[in-house]
Write a protein that holds these residues in place. Structure first.
Motif, PDB file in Angstrom:
ATOM      1  N   TYR A 170       1.008  -0.927  -0.112  1.00 20.49           N
ATOM      2  CA  TYR A 170       0.242  -0.005  -0.227  1.00 20.49           C
ATOM      3  C   TYR A 170       0.317   1.275  -0.142  1.00 20.49           C
ATOM      4  O   TYR A 170       1.038   2.473  -0.678  1.00 20.49           O
ATOM      5  CB  TYR A 170      -0.930   0.127   0.982  1.00 20.49           C
ATOM      6  N   LEU A 171       1.887   1.440   0.669  1.00 21.83           N
ATOM      7  CA  LEU A 171       2.792   2.886   1.270  1.00 21.83           C
ATOM      8  C   LEU A 171       3.430   2.489  -0.538  1.00 21.83           C
ATOM      9  O   LEU A 171       3.164   3.719  -0.961  1.00 21.83           O
ATOM     10  CB  LEU A 171       3.768   2.072   1.722  1.00 21.83           C
ATOM     11  N   ALA A 172       3.462   1.309  -1.023  1.00 24.23           N
ATOM     12  CA  ALA A 172       5.415   1.786  -1.900  1.00 24.23           C
ATOM     13  C   ALA A 172       3.272   2.209  -3.206  1.00 24.23           C
ATOM     14  O   ALA A 172       4.042   2.952  -4.130  1.00 24.23           O
ATOM     15  CB  ALA A 172       5.359   0.490  -2.884  1.00 24.23           C
ATOM     16  N   PHE A 173       2.442   2.091  -3.367  1.00 17.85           N
ATOM     17  CA  PHE A 173       1.147   2.810  -4.940  1.00 17.85           C
ATOM     18  C   PHE A 173       1.420   3.859  -4.144  1.00 17.85           C
ATOM     19  O   PHE A 173       1.085   4.567  -4.778  1.00 17.85           O
ATOM     20  CB  PHE A 173       0.217   1.664  -4.212  1.00 17.85           C
ATOM     21  N   PHE A 174       1.076   4.211  -2.751  1.00 17.76           N
ATOM     22  CA  PHE A 174       0.643   5.234  -2.725  1.00 17.76           C
ATOM     23  C   PHE A 174       1.730   6.369  -2.949  1.00 17.76           C
ATOM     24  O   PHE A 174       1.964   7.904  -3.419  1.00 17.76           O
ATOM     25  CB  PHE A 174       0.351   5.795  -0.763  1.00 17.76           C
ATOM     26  N   SER A 175       2.812   6.043  -2.718  1.00 18.82           N
ATOM     27  CA  SER A 175       4.176   6.771  -2.590  1.00 18.82           C
ATOM     28  C   SER A 175       4.255   6.824  -4.354  1.00 18.82           C
ATOM     29  O   SER A 175       4.935   8.683  -4.211  1.00 18.82           O
ATOM     30  CB  SER A 175       5.634   6.264  -1.941  1.00 18.82           C
TER      31      SER A 175
END
Length: 1514
Positions: A170-175
């Motif tokens: 999730y963090l990778a995608f949002f970043s």
């Protein structure tokens, strides 16, 4: 693709049930992980090679690494890293069954490689100087839009399952998404300028520094808008032009293309002509030659060159309009889907929101593409205008004499004024020629889809409306011709009135001419009224066209078959299409007529641009001894010359060699070819044979002096550096120093157009000074001494041209009629019929005893007599040598001409003692003798609106407002009726009472059409009422103004008020009001409809209304000022053009072409600096911003309709949304029409300006008890009388006390500025007394009306002024006298024989200024006027110029006999005419210095005696 997805354990690529037929739509995982990832990548990889090639071809310099570029690179590196990390993460995690995760493995690597490619492109752009990239902007937009679906899916999943389940992913995608957004944000800014291209200009155009987004939305313009809102804009606030918009750049490029085209064409012609001549039987070659010749004779040759230069940029605009059309036609289709959704009760809500948003986006894109197209068109139009002006200007400097004679100055100036405007219109409307038919066809296609064959009924209606409008246009053009004819007559008469205002005041004829002007005005307004009524029919038919087309189509549709049902979808989609249809229908006729006009125009322009030019190398201008024999500066060897290639030779067998430093005189009768000889030396004529060689630089003085509208100094130094001592020496030699003492600001005095405020002699001397200052090697002087007095001529010859003059070492070729100069010439050429019959020195020619010797002997005696007469006429000492020619000619700026003989110098002499320091401080005001037409600043005052509406009257205005409300009410009613009809339930496949519904619909539409006609007619008539009043007030104000007003106000300013400003009040103000009111009421209708459908829309409409008002206030404030600046900067272009065309030969002779071209470029560029923001940027900025406000209304109406789906019917939604689609156009038009009203109401302000200027006393006094026969005796008494020209100036007459008895003949003499004419001005109250009184027959003249006074005494003025009209009108404008009395006065004035021989006798039409009568005859007509009035007092202002001795003797003898029992006051210029008078008054500096009989004054040996001695009378 499905198999590929299945391999990775994903569902198929597309699933309709999951995507469309669901309440919660989503795209499949396969689609999200493949198509959405790959689309931006494919876009970049496919187009990158082409973009790199484009960058390679367009190098703009190298950009240093900036913070912006660094940030993009860092973010790009992060994005690429994310992809690689994800790739390796999956590779490690799923290494066992990697083939089942190919989709997840491929996508990140493709993404990363694409980002690396984007980083490479960023660097390439930096190296090639690209500051803002549309290519990468679109890539990041695509990337962000494609990531929105996965983003929504991820957020949904996180909400369902919680974020902790897979926090890293999730963090990778949002970043990743955030960094993409950041990249998109950074792409909205422009990088710094390339190295070495930093802007050194004072106020550069911000479009150069603007990013791609700023260019699309015109945000770069906001700075000027804010500046204009805070303070009124001035010329200094405007941006300098971009390099590509400047004259120098455009014209140099175009000239190369034009020359290449011409050369290519000539080459092809020659090759083909030789081929055909050789008898080669090649019919296709002959046809090709014919085609080439035809193309050259047609204007396409010029258009093709322009197209080659500006076409590529114009094509980008054409691409924009194609996109605009695509979006425009998509909107009704989306509206159809939205109405379908409203009808379908089961349809999920998200579809409604989707359609509403799609409609908003399409509307925004339509606006953006439309304004990019318009921006491109106006920019191209501006460049085409610059190009054509430049070509025509450069051509006017090299055009040969024969071609010059075939076109007038007016025609050439017209080419650069009116015709360039047509070219600009053509650029804007050209695409409509081919695009409008396509748009009409598409509209019909979509209408056919909705209504079937009934759509043809709409076309039939259009076909009927067109001929009606064509017929009206034809009738109106005839009426406009009639109106223009009367307007021209009125303006011509006003021009004459202003030119002859002094005579009108002297004779008290103002009322007669006022009646004439009003007569023209009434006829003009009558034609205008008819024209406006026809125009109202045209407007009513056009504004009702959407109703008429709809009525025809819907009527036929429901009549054809009972099963044909009109539902909301059919009705409102059709209405939206009909509204689209109106635009191409209105544009097509205009586009076709503009195109046809431009074809004719390009023919005319091409004709001018292809005129033959002066042959280069015609005259060998040699700086070495290559062509010249040593010591000879001008050599013509056996030359034959003509003015045109076909015409007869004007000079034959000319062989001349002029030794260096010699003075050559050229003599001969009028028309013998003297000026032609100088023209041949300059290369201005066609050389048939022989050779002409001129060594060194040339200076030329033409026969008719050519003077620029600049200061005296600028005219003399003519582009060279000022050398003080040499300059002063030139002024002294050319006898200009006394004139400079008299001119208010010396040599800094501005000279009016064509030397308006200089006399003929002064102009000639300035022209000579220009040549002398040049320090040239060869001087060609074309009779420079003819316009000056004999003694001034002698002075100039001695000091300049003669053996002891400043030019003694130069080669001088002098054309002259002055025989006294010939003995001092080294060589005399005698020309007879274009041939040199004799040549040699003066003594040689006399000894030949040829024609020249006979001529000299007969002439010598005549000249002696003439010089004596001229000495007598010159009544002043040598200190004022040159003032003799200041007197009779000056027109607009000097007081003396306007008022009488020699009054200026009184007040000008008072200025003389001003100290040097004072003069340094005030040269600006002094040099400007006239008041310049000021460009006002800021908004128009509310008073002007009040004044305008007050002249119309409240009783008419209130009904008009009600009529508008009624008109819009009818429109609202028929639209609402239509929506109700559309919602009618369908019973058994049919609707009930369709006939009734159709009838009511038709009746309401018809009522609206009638109301439109009523409102337009009413406003037109109100405009006519207002303009009649305002014109009447202006005319009365001007005619009641004193003479001092006409002195300080140039006639051009006044004529401008009567022509342009009154025309604006006649047509433009009512036109603007019509448009503004109709659109304001239309907007109210739309708002009411939207609020009826969705009352909640008020929450959105109110803020939008405030935003709109805010934007509008910005616009109007600056728009008026930009218009003023643009108008003020336009006229100098035409003035300069006019001057150049008239002085082309002088400019060429001095070799100043490049300087004049530079000046023309500067003037055009200066005008374009205000044109660019006004037309190119300003309107686009406004329109884009307003249309976004309008699109906000569309979005609000659509979204709120979807929200209220359960309560709203499709009919009311269709009505609200289809009407909201019109808001964007309505908003733009309201602001534009409001601005037009603001701009044109300025005319009311300008016309009203003269209401507050000082007025002279009333023309007649009601209670006056003046006897009918006054004055009976003719006694005049001055009691301590004083007079001044303006407050603050010294008195021109000081304490005059004088008693003139009845029947006394008094001569008034004195040197220039003594106050002779001031006495006459005082008697006629042209100037009011500053102190003391004048009594005539015991009556104080200050107590009676001006007309009572002026009509009872008579003056014969110095300048005989006649007005256009019959001879009888010129003698008796009030028809007071009988024909017998008029004939009797003509007989006494020695004119009876002349008039009785005229075909029309007394009805003989005099042309403007009486030009079709000789000067002597005009003087006799003035005498006849005096004889007809036969008053007891006659003032005679004796003519100094151009009246031959015979006429003068006639006048004097008639006055002696016919006015024997009258009191005669003569302001004498020739002393011999007053030697038998009873008394002579000698004036000196405003005092009476001597007064007695002539004999006594001579015996006293005072001032009068000295004047008589100078005149050779004692």
């Amino acid at each position: 693709m499905d198999a590929f997805c299945r391999l990775s354990g994903l569902d198929p690529l597309w699933d309709w049930n999951r995507t469309w037929y669901t309440a919660n739509p989503d795209l499949t995982q396969c689609f999200q992980n493949t198509v959405l990832v790959w689309v931006p990548c494919i876009y970049l990889w496919l187009l990158a090679p082409f973009y790199c090639l484009h960058l390679y071809c367009h190098d703009r310099g190298h950009i240093q690494m900036s913070c912006l570029c660094s940030a993009k690179m860092v973010l790009g590196f992060l994005l690429a890293s994310f992809g690689f990390v994800e790739f390796f993460y999956i590779l490690l995690e799923r290494s066992q069954d990697i083939q089942h995760h190919m989709v997840f493995l491929l996508s990140p690597i493709i993404r990363s490689m694409t980002v690396i490619l984007a980083m490479c492109i960023i660097q390439l752009e930096r190296i090639r100087g690209c500051r803002s990239s549309i290519f990468l902007f679109l890539f990041w937009v695509l990337a962000v839009v494609c990531a929105l679906v996965p983003l929504r899916a991820k957020i949904q999943l996180a909400m369902d399952e919680g974020i902790a389940s897979d926090i890293v992913r999730y963090l990778a995608f949002f970043s990743y998404f955030t960094i993409q957004l950041a990249q998109l944000f950074l792409c909205c800014f422009a990088d710094q300028p390339p190295e070495g291209k930093t802007i050194s200009e004072k106020n550069p155009c911000p479009v150069k520094d603007a990013s791609f987004l700023s260019k699309i939305l015109f945000w770069w313009f906001t700075g000027l808008v804010v500046k204009g809102y805070r303070n009124p804009l001035e010329a200094g606030d405007l941006w300098t032009l971009r390099e590509e918009d400047r004259s120098q750049k455009i014209i140099s490029d175009l000239e190369q293309d034009w020359t290449a085209e011409c050369a290519k064409l000539q080459k092809q012609e020659k090759a083909l002509a030789s081929g055909v001549a050789l008898g080669s039987r090649l019919p296709e070659q002959a046809q090709l030659l014919r085609k080439l010749q035809k193309e050259q004779s047609s204007g396409f040759f010029l258009l093709r060159t322009l197209a080659r230069k500006f076409g590529p940029y114009f094509l980008t605009g054409t691409l924009c309009i194609i996109f605009h059309d695509a979006f425009m036609f998509a909107i009704p289709q989306v509206l159809s889907l939205l109405l379908d959704f409203m009808r379908d009760e089961d349809a999920p809500l998200w579809k409604g929101y989707f359609y509403a948003t799609l409609m908003f986006l399409l509307s925004c894109l339509q606006s953006l593409f439309n304004h990019q197209y318009m921006y491109t068109c106006f920019t191209v139009g501006m460049r085409v205008k610059t190009a054509v002006m430049g070509l025509v200007y450069r051509k006017s400097l090299v055009i040969n004499s024969s071609a010059r004679r075939t076109c007038t100055v007016g025609e050439i100036v017209n080419l650069v004024s009116a015709d360039t405007q047509k070219l600009m219109d053509f650029v804007v409307y050209f695409n409509a020629v081919w695009l409008a038919p396509i748009e009409i066809a598409l509209c019909l296609f979509f209408l056919w889809q909705q209504l079937g064959p009934s759509a043809l009924a709409g076309i039939a209606t259009v076909i009927l409306i067109f001929p009606l409008n064509g017929f009206i246009a034809k009738k109106r053009s005839k009426l406009q011709e009639i109106q223009m004819k009367f307007m021209d007559g009125r303006i011509r008469l006003m021009n004459e009135i202003l030119n002859g205002i002094k005579i009108l005041k002297f004779y008290a004829w103002e009322k007669a001419f006022l009646e004439q002007v009003l007569g023209y005005r009434e006829k003009e307004l009558k034609a205008l009224k008819k024209s406006q009524i026809l125009y109202s029919i045209s407007i009513a038919s056009f504004n009702s066209s959407s109703f008429l087309i709809a009525f025809a189509m819907f009527g036929v549709y429901v009549m054809l078959d009972d099963k044909n049902v009109l539902d909301a979808q059919k009705v409102f989609v059709s209405m939206a299409l009909i509204n689209i249809l109106k635009t191409p229908l209105s544009q097509l006729p205009f586009a076709i007529s503009t195109t046809l006009q431009v074809v004719c125009l390009s023919l005319r322009m091409k004709e001018y641009i292809c005129f033959p030019v002066l042959a280069a190398g015609f005259v060998l201008l040699s700086q070495s001894f290559l062509y010249c024999l040593d010591g000879e500066d001008v050599v013509i060897e056996n030359g034959t010359f003509s003015w045109s290639a076909e015409g007869p030779p004007c000079l034959k067998r000319i062989s001349v060699s002029v030794p260096r430093g010699s003075l050559v005189a050229v003599v001969g009768h009028v028309g013998s070819g003297k000026s032609s000889l100088l023209s041949a030396m300059l290369g201005e004529t066609e050389k048939r044979s022989g050779q002409v060689t001129v060594k060194g630089s040339v200076a030329y003085v033409p026969q008719q002096a050519w003077i620029q509208n600049a200061t005296v100094q600028d005219n003399i130094i003519f582009g060279r550096e000022k050398l003080k001592t040499w300059y002063h020496r030139v002024l002294e030699a050319c006898a200009l120093l006394p004139d400079l003492d008299i001119l208010p600001a010396g040599d800094a005095t501005e000279i009016g157009e064509k030397g308006l405020n200089l006399s003929g002699g002064q102009k000639q001397r300035v022209s000579l000074a220009r040549a002398v200052y040049r320090k040239a090697d060869v001087y060609l002087l074309d009779d420079p001494l003819s316009a000056v007095d004999a003694h001034v001529g002698q002075h100039i010859f001695d000091k300049v041209i003669g053996p002891k003059g400043v030019l003694r070492d130069k080669t001088r070729i002098l054309v002259t009629h002055g025989m006294s100069f010939l003995p001092q010439a080294d060589l005399i050429l005698v020309l007879v019929d274009g041939e040199i019959t004799e040549s040699g020195s003066y003594q040689e020619l006399l000894s030949h005893h040829g024609a020249f010797a006979d001529f000299i002997h007969t002439f010598a005696s005549t000249e002696r007599k003439e010089s004596a007469i001229q000495r007598a006429g010159s009544r002043r000492s040598n200190a004022r040598l040159s003032m003799v020619d200041f007197m009779p000619f000056s027109r607009d700026l000097s007081q003396e001409q306007l008022i009488g003989g020699d009054t200026t110098n009184t007040n000008l002499q008072n200025m003389e003692p001003v100290s040097e320091t004072d003069q340094e401080q005030v040269p600006e005001d002094l040099g400007k003798l006239t008041e310049v037409d000021k460009a006002r600043t800021g908004r128009v005052r509310l008073d002007m609106y009040k004044k305008y509406f007050k002249t119309i009257g409240l009783a008419i205005i209130i009904p008009i407002v009600f009529l508008y409300a009624f008109q819009q009410g009818a429109s609202l009613a028929y639209n609402y009726w239509l929506s109700k009809w559309a919602d009618d339930p369908v019973v058994n496949g049919t609707q009930i009472d369709t006939d009734l519904k159709l009838t009511v619909f038709g009746a309401l539409g018809f009522v609206q059409g009638v109301a439109i006609f009523g409102t337009t007619v009413a406003i037109s008539i109100c405009g006519i009422i207002a303009s009649r009043h305002l014109h009447m007030d202006l005319l009365n104000n001007v005619l009641h103004s004193p003479m001092s007003f006409f002195e300080s106000t140039p006639s051009g300013n006044l004529l401008n008020r009567f022509a342009k400003e009154i025309d604006a009040i006649d047509c433009m103000v009512p036109e603007g009001l019509k448009m503004m009111l109709s659109y304001v009421f239309k907007l109210m209708e739309v708002c009411i409809i939207v609020l009826m459908a969705t009352p909640f829309a008020a929450v959105i409409i109110l803020p939008l209304a405030f935003l709109y008002a805010f934007v509008q206030s910005f616009y109007v404030a600056t728009s008026c000022q930009l218009r003023r600046l643009e108008a003020v900067s336009r006229s100098p272009i035409y003035t300069h053009f006019n001057e150049t065309v008239q002085g082309a030969s002088v400019i060429r002779a001095f070799g100043e072409q490049s300087r004049f071209i530079l000046q023309a470029n500067e003037r055009v560029d200066f005008n374009q600096t205000s044109y660019f923001p006004r037309f190119v940027g300003w309107i686009r900025w406004l329109a884009v911003n307003l249309e976004f406000v309008g699109n906000g209304v569309v979005l609000a109406a659509a979204i709120l309709s979807v929200m209220g789906k359960s309560t709203l019917s499709p009919g009311i939604v269709g009505l609200a949304v289809s009407h909201s689609l019109q808001v964007t156009g309505i908003l733009s038009w309201i602001v534009r029409s409001w601005t037009d009203v603001e701009n044109n109401i300025v005319s009311v302000e300008r016309v009203n300006e003269y209401a507050d200027t000082p007025k002279e006393a009333s023309w007649s006094i009601e209670s006056s008890s003046l006897p009918q026969a006054w004055p009976q005796n003719g006694t005049i008494e001055f009691q301590d009388y004083g007079l001044q020209y303006r407050k603050g100036l010294e008195l021109a007459l000081k304490g005059i006390t004088l008693h003139i008895h009845e029947r006394e003949k008094v001569g008034i003499v004195g040197r220039t500025g003594a106050g002779k004419s001031s006495l006459a001005l005082g008697i006629f109250r042209i100037l009011e007394a500053a102190k003391g009184k004048i009594f005539i027959d015991g009556v104080d003249i200050a107590d009676i009306g001006l007309h009572d006074l002026r009509s009872r005494i008579t003056i014969i003025p110095q300048d005989p002024v006649l007005f256009s009209g019959s001879l009888r009108m010129n003698l008796d404008p009030f028809d007071t006298y009988t024909d017998e009395e008029v004939w009797s006065s003509l007989e006494l004035a020695h004119l009876k024989n002349f008039v009785s021989n005229l075909p029309d006798k007394l009805s003989h039409e005099c042309t403007e200024g009486g030009e079709n009568l000789s000067l002597g005859q005009r003087q006799l007509v003035c005498l006849a006027r005096a004889l007809l009035r036969k008053t007891k007092i006659l003032v005679l202002d004796e003519a100094t110029a151009a009246v031959d001795l015979e006429t003068d003797t006639l006048i004097q003898s008639t006055i002696r006999t016919q006015f024997e029992d009258c009191t005669v006051l003569t302001i004498a210029h020739r002393l011999n005419t007053i030697m038998d008078y009873t008394r002579v008054i000698v004036m000196d500096r405003g005092h009476i210095s001597e007064m007695d009989s002539p004999a006594n004054l001579i015996s006293q040996r005072g001032q009068f005696y000295r004047m008589c001695r100078e005149a050779g009378l004692v």
